[in-house]
Design an enzyme around this catalytic site. Sequence first.
Site, PDB file in Angstrom:
ATOM      1  N   LYS A   1       0.709  -0.986   0.019  1.00 31.60           N
ATOM      2  CA  LYS A   1       0.027   0.185   0.008  1.00 31.60           C
ATOM      3  C   LYS A   1       0.766   1.254   0.035  1.00 31.60           C
ATOM      4  CE  LYS A   1      -3.681  -2.435   2.133  1.00 31.60           C
ATOM      5  NZ  LYS A   1      -4.515  -2.989   3.508  1.00 31.60           N
TER       6      LYS A   1
ATOM      7  N   GLN B   1      -5.259  -2.076   9.567  1.00 32.23           N
ATOM      8  CA  GLN B   1      -4.764  -3.345   9.027  1.00 32.23           C
ATOM      9  C   GLN B   1      -5.430  -4.496   9.804  1.00 32.23           C
ATOM     10  OE1 GLN B   1      -3.366  -3.764   5.756  1.00 32.23           O
ATOM     11  NE2 GLN B   1      -4.104  -5.912   6.010  1.00 32.23           N
TER      12      GLN B   1
ATOM     13  N   ASP C   1     -11.493   2.162   3.857  1.00 30.81           N
ATOM     14  CA  ASP C   1     -11.609   0.672   3.621  1.00 30.81           C
ATOM     15  C   ASP C   1     -13.129   0.491   3.509  1.00 30.81           C
ATOM     16  OD1 ASP C   1      -9.741  -1.306   3.561  1.00 30.81           O
ATOM     17  OD2 ASP C   1      -9.383  -1.552   5.667  1.00 30.81           O
TER      18      ASP C   1
END
Length: 296
Positions: free
Chosen positions: A54, A98, A121
């Site tokens: 990322k 995460q 997200d």
Amino acid sequence: MTATILDGKATSQIIQEEVAKGVRDLGEKYGITPGLTVILVGNNPASAVYVRQKEKKCALAGIRSETITLPAEITQQDLLEHVERLNADDNVHGILVQLPLPDHIDENTVINAISPEKDVDGFHPVNVGRLVIGEEAFLPCTPFGIQTLMIKNNIDPEGKHVVIVGRSNIVGKPTAVILMQKKAGANATVTVCHSRTKNLPEIVRQGDIVVAAIGRANFVTADMIKPGAVVIDVGINRLEDSTKKRGYRLVGDVDFEAVKEVAGAITPVPGGVGQMTTAMLLVNTLKSARKTAGKK
Ligand SMILES: NC(=O)c1ccc[n+]([C@@H]2O[C@H](COP(=O)([O-])OP(=O)(O)OC[C@H]3O[C@@H](n4cnc5c(N)ncnc54)[C@H](OP(=O)(O)O)[C@@H]3O)[C@@H](O)[C@H]2O)c1
């Protein structure tokens, strides 16, 4: 017939270039550089790899990215305080925690603490709700990537029967909701299968588009696929392979070699949906920064 390969790498490259242009425009017009902050808790090696990917993609698109690495023993309260600080920071347009988190931390509590306006997200219940009712929302990156991969490769889901295998909150369910919306790039008739589905092969065989998000290597076999169907393989599974230096190879949920002889189009693993997932994170971060500019 051998299927067309839906190249996630090439398509994600196009998206990355589009985002890079958007980032430059935003900088020139408003002096804003989109910023993404990733929180990584503990030392899960797979998570560390994803986070590095990322960071790399952000840098290529001109997005400022920062990773906050926290020890596995961090308390939930301390983690929530990090999230609160980032919610209040105007230079942070996207926050991503995460997953998975260590067992003593409740993932939902942490996701719910992220501001829905920075939830790139797309996992916050506010964004999930907005998506369901067809309002503007951050779409979760993997399902958004699946839709975008099809659109960019001239596959229109409209009127097609999409059969999704898997009903997780991060892939199966949101993919179903995205593709059933009354919108361009959607308008599909969607069936969702799972571990309690009866006659699964029969249902999958009805799919004009099949999305496999199961987490079992080579689960979808050639006899389950209608000739000419589009097959999207979300699965990422490790299979032992002593010929590889690292001792394993990555395979999807679809028996690629056999299915590609029946399908009309198919995504490879790796190089398919996974590449799109990171690209859509860039899209969402740019979108969030643009919204900030609109408020200036
Ligand atoms: N490419 C990417 O960027 C990306 C992103 C996310 C995930 N993934 C990969 O995609 C796969 C799925 O991930 P996930 O998070 O959605 O997994 P998950 O949460 O484990 O969900 C798996 C789904 O598959 C269903 N399933 C399991 N065994 C089945 C069977 N024998 N027959 C029918 N359905 C079955 C489960 O049904 P029940 O609900 O009934 O248990 C569940 O709905 C994994 O390999 C993951 O690594 C890839």
